[in-house]
Scaffold this motif. Structure first.
Motif, PDB file in Angstrom:
ATOM      1  N   LEU A 119      -1.905 -24.812  -0.427  1.00  0.00           N
ATOM      2  CA  LEU A 119      -2.258 -25.601  -1.586  1.00  0.00           C
ATOM      3  C   LEU A 119      -2.419 -24.601  -2.952  1.00  0.00           C
ATOM      4  N   PRO A 120      -1.995 -25.233  -4.109  1.00  0.00           N
ATOM      5  CA  PRO A 120      -2.021 -24.265  -5.255  1.00  0.00           C
ATOM      6  C   PRO A 120      -3.684 -24.169  -5.623  1.00  0.00           C
ATOM      7  N   PRO A 121      -3.825 -22.909  -6.099  1.00  0.00           N
ATOM      8  CA  PRO A 121      -5.361 -22.624  -6.478  1.00  0.00           C
ATOM      9  C   PRO A 121      -5.633 -23.431  -7.714  1.00  0.00           C
ATOM     10  N   SER A 122      -7.059 -23.602  -8.032  1.00  0.00           N
ATOM     11  CA  SER A 122      -7.503 -24.301  -9.012  1.00  0.00           C
ATOM     12  C   SER A 122      -7.188 -23.747 -10.421  1.00  0.00           C
ATOM     13  N   ILE A 123      -7.128 -22.486 -10.593  1.00  0.00           N
ATOM     14  CA  ILE A 123      -6.656 -21.945 -11.778  1.00  0.00           C
ATOM     15  C   ILE A 123      -6.073 -20.492 -11.351  1.00  0.00           C
ATOM     16  N   GLU A 124      -4.680 -20.612 -12.090  1.00  0.00           N
ATOM     17  CA  GLU A 124      -3.859 -19.295 -11.844  1.00  0.00           C
ATOM     18  C   GLU A 124      -3.563 -18.563 -13.060  1.00  0.00           C
ATOM     19  N   PRO A 125      -4.544 -17.725 -13.380  1.00  0.00           N
ATOM     20  CA  PRO A 125      -4.618 -16.991 -14.803  1.00  0.00           C
ATOM     21  C   PRO A 125      -3.610 -15.753 -14.668  1.00  0.00           C
ATOM     22  N   THR A 126      -3.120 -15.649 -15.718  1.00  0.00           N
ATOM     23  CA  THR A 126      -2.226 -14.170 -15.967  1.00  0.00           C
ATOM     24  C   THR A 126      -3.247 -13.412 -16.741  1.00  0.00           C
ATOM     25  N   ALA A 127      -2.646 -12.047 -16.370  1.00  0.00           N
ATOM     26  CA  ALA A 127      -3.196 -10.804 -17.054  1.00  0.00           C
ATOM     27  C   ALA A 127      -2.931 -10.825 -18.524  1.00  0.00           C
ATOM     28  N   SER A 128      -1.690 -11.103 -18.925  1.00  0.00           N
ATOM     29  CA  SER A 128      -1.124 -11.178 -20.251  1.00  0.00           C
ATOM     30  C   SER A 128      -1.949 -11.889 -21.045  1.00  0.00           C
ATOM     31  N   GLY A 129      -2.394 -13.370 -20.434  1.00  0.00           N
ATOM     32  CA  GLY A 129      -3.136 -14.416 -21.342  1.00  0.00           C
ATOM     33  C   GLY A 129      -4.710 -13.931 -21.523  1.00  0.00           C
ATOM     34  N   HIS A 130      -5.018 -12.932 -21.078  1.00  0.00           N
ATOM     35  CA  HIS A 130      -6.514 -12.475 -21.053  1.00  0.00           C
ATOM     36  C   HIS A 130      -6.617 -10.924 -21.373  1.00  0.00           C
ATOM     37  N   ILE A 131      -5.737 -10.716 -22.390  1.00  0.00           N
ATOM     38  CA  ILE A 131      -5.860  -9.430 -22.955  1.00  0.00           C
ATOM     39  C   ILE A 131      -7.333  -9.055 -23.776  1.00  0.00           C
ATOM     40  N   ILE A 132      -7.602 -10.110 -24.670  1.00  0.00           N
ATOM     41  CA  ILE A 132      -8.787  -9.968 -25.603  1.00  0.00           C
ATOM     42  C   ILE A 132     -10.090  -9.965 -24.418  1.00  0.00           C
ATOM     43  N   GLU A 133     -10.109 -10.625 -23.572  1.00  0.00           N
ATOM     44  CA  GLU A 133     -11.333 -10.373 -22.328  1.00  0.00           C
ATOM     45  C   GLU A 133     -11.433  -9.115 -21.896  1.00  0.00           C
TER      46      GLU A 133
END
Ligand code: AMP
Ligand code: ZN
Length: 488
Positions: A119-133
């Protein structure tokens, strides 16, 4: 009565009754792949194990937010923060943009996991999309005095951290030995103060492709900080379960916990789950050892270690026959046995709905149900749960042969149990290729017609049938004992 769910927690080294922080919600974070090449079967085993966790928790009625990240920046060639970024290196060699590399392998990764019915996960975030955090978190750790800057790179100060927090809590290693063993080796490594120190942020060399502005100049995040930043963002400062392969315990997960504590003064996850390795002749399957193979090589049988191809559901079943905390050794014999087992299970699933019922039951279905749930509640023991299902297969066949009887209510219970455990929890499904009734029927018809045209010596049509079938992945073989076919 079935038992409560117990999960083995690497942190406490005990099986604990699972109590979510905020039931019915459950937060689950799993370290995802670094997309610089194709995922191999070992990687798939780990993600499959967490697919079972996700499916079973949902089956128990929990609302699970399952976050599995994609590492698309910051994973260097060695755990000691040295070497080139794995993705940047691949991009340089293939003369592509780093994000082209990531996209290429992300598409492939999703396709493979879909073939295995994950099953796909609920969220699949990328490292490059979270540089600010990641920058914000690094700033906070510096403010808390547990990281220092050397020429645009930010290092986490492990020795200082370890004075207040139990740095080796997860790995169980002896910190003094680790420090003694590494102190002498720091010569020539001018930048960091302690050999165990790791980078939160790295200064980008002029030739480095992936770079972002930061308070410390242009650079890129370290590998561990991405998981800390993304798990906090989507699951909060404290969440239920964090998982990954066992090989991540000593460095990646140890450092994730340290960063999180240095930033938020608490541990991120209550339960840490680790999957054991898929091995080949007892050795961990890994790209660097050259003993890994890709799922499509397994499906087609094109790898030298394989005697023939095996279908995705056969492989899924093969992996689920072992408990996730045991090693699983790959072999052709085991896969062939799994193929038979999987087919027996699927046949029983087809039979159960049509069983004749009687006034009495000679089989104990409620007990069987309890056995299967007890196994799954015992730290997701799919191995024992499958043994329970096979007891069910025996019962179904015995009723079908008229040797045992079943009441209508027991039959309903058995059918529901079989369907839910096999399909919803274990994620096994009927395959549309070889083995399905429709395809078998169609192939029998086509091969009959081909036999007719050969009898009339119309070899052109016979060959055409064979060649056209090959184009759709079905191989027809004319052997001594007649005609056989295989599908990939
Ligand atoms: P990577 O893309 O190398 O970061 O790995 C992704 C996931 O696969 C991590 O959780 C690893 O621990 C896991 N993994 C790597 N090799 C194996 C193996 N042979 N068996 C099981 N899991 C593995
Ligand atoms: Zn991670």
């Amino acid at each position: 009565m079935t038992s409560e769910l117990k999960i083995y927690n690497t942190l406490t080294r005990e099986k604990e009754i699972f109590k979510p922080l905020n039931a019915p919600h459950v937060g689950l974070y799993v370290c995802g792949p670094t997309l610089y090449s194709h995922a191999h079967l070992g990687n798939c085993r780990t993600f499959l194990s967490f697919d079972i966790v996700f499916r079973y928790l949902k089956h128990l009625g929990y609302q699970v937010r399952y976050v599995r990240n994609i590492t698309d920046v910051g994973h260097l060639e060695s755990d000691a923060d040295e070497g080139e970024d794995k993705i940047a290196k691949r991009a340089r060699l293939e003369k592509l943009e780093p994000m082209e590399i990531v996209q290429l392998y992300a598409v492939d990764f999703h396709k493979v996991l879909d073939d295995f019915n994950l099953l796909p996960p609920s969220i699949e975030p990328t490292a490059s999309g979270h540089i600010i955090e990641q920058i914000e978190m690094t700033k906070k750790i510096m403010e808390n005095g547990l990281a220092y800057e050397v020429d645009g790179t930010i290092w986490f100060d492990v020795e200082k951290f370890a004075k207040t927090y139990p740095y080796t809590e997860l790995s169980g290693r002896n910190l003094d030995e680790m420090l003694d063993g590494t102190r002498d080796n720091l010569e020539g490594q001018s930048e960091k103060r302690g050999r165990l120190d790791f980078a939160l942020w790295k200064k980008a060399k002029p030739e480095h492709i992936m770079r972002w502005p930061s308070p410390w100049g242009e650079g890129f995040p370290g590998w561990h900080i991405e998981c800390s930043a993304m798990s906090t963002k989507y699951l909060g400062e404290e969440f239920d379960i964090h998982g990954g392969g066992m090989d991540l315990i000593p460095t990646h997960h140890t450092n994730e916990i340290a960063q999180h504590q240095a930033c938020h003064h608490k541990s991120p996850a209550r339960v840490w789950m680790h999957t054991n390795m898929l091995t080949v002749n007892g050795q961990k399957m890994s790209k660097s050892l050259g003993n890994s193979f890709l799922p499509h090589e397994l499906f087609t049988g094109s790898h030298k270690l394989l005697e023939r191809g095996y279908s995705p559901m056969t492989v899924r079943f093969f992996m689920l026959q072992a408990h996730y905390r045991s090693t699983l050794d790959f072999s052709n014999t085991a896969l062939q046995a799994a193929e038979k087992g999987y087919q027996r299970l699927m046949n029983a699933l087809k039979l159960v709905g049509g069983l004749k019922t009687s006034d009495t039951s000679t089989c104990r279905i409620a007990e069987l149900k309890a056995d299967i749930y007890n196994a799954l509640n015992d730290d997701f023991n799919t191995s024992v749960a499958i043994a329970g299902l096979f007891e069910g297969v025996r019962i179904i066949n015995s009723i079908n042969d008229g040797k045992d009887t079943i009441t209508t209510s027991d039959k309903d219970l058995l059918q529901k149990l079989f369907k839910e455990i096999t399909e919803d929890v274990l994620g096994l499904k009927e395959e549309s290729g070889a083995g399905s009734d429709k395809v078998d029927g169609l192939m029998n018809l086509i091969l009959e017609l081909r036999k007719d045209v050969r009898a009339k010596k119309d070899f052109a049509t016979s060959d055409k049938i064979r060649d056209e079938l090959l184009k759709v992945g079905i191989q027809v073989k004319d052997g001594k004992d007649g005609v056989t076919w295989t599908s990939n």
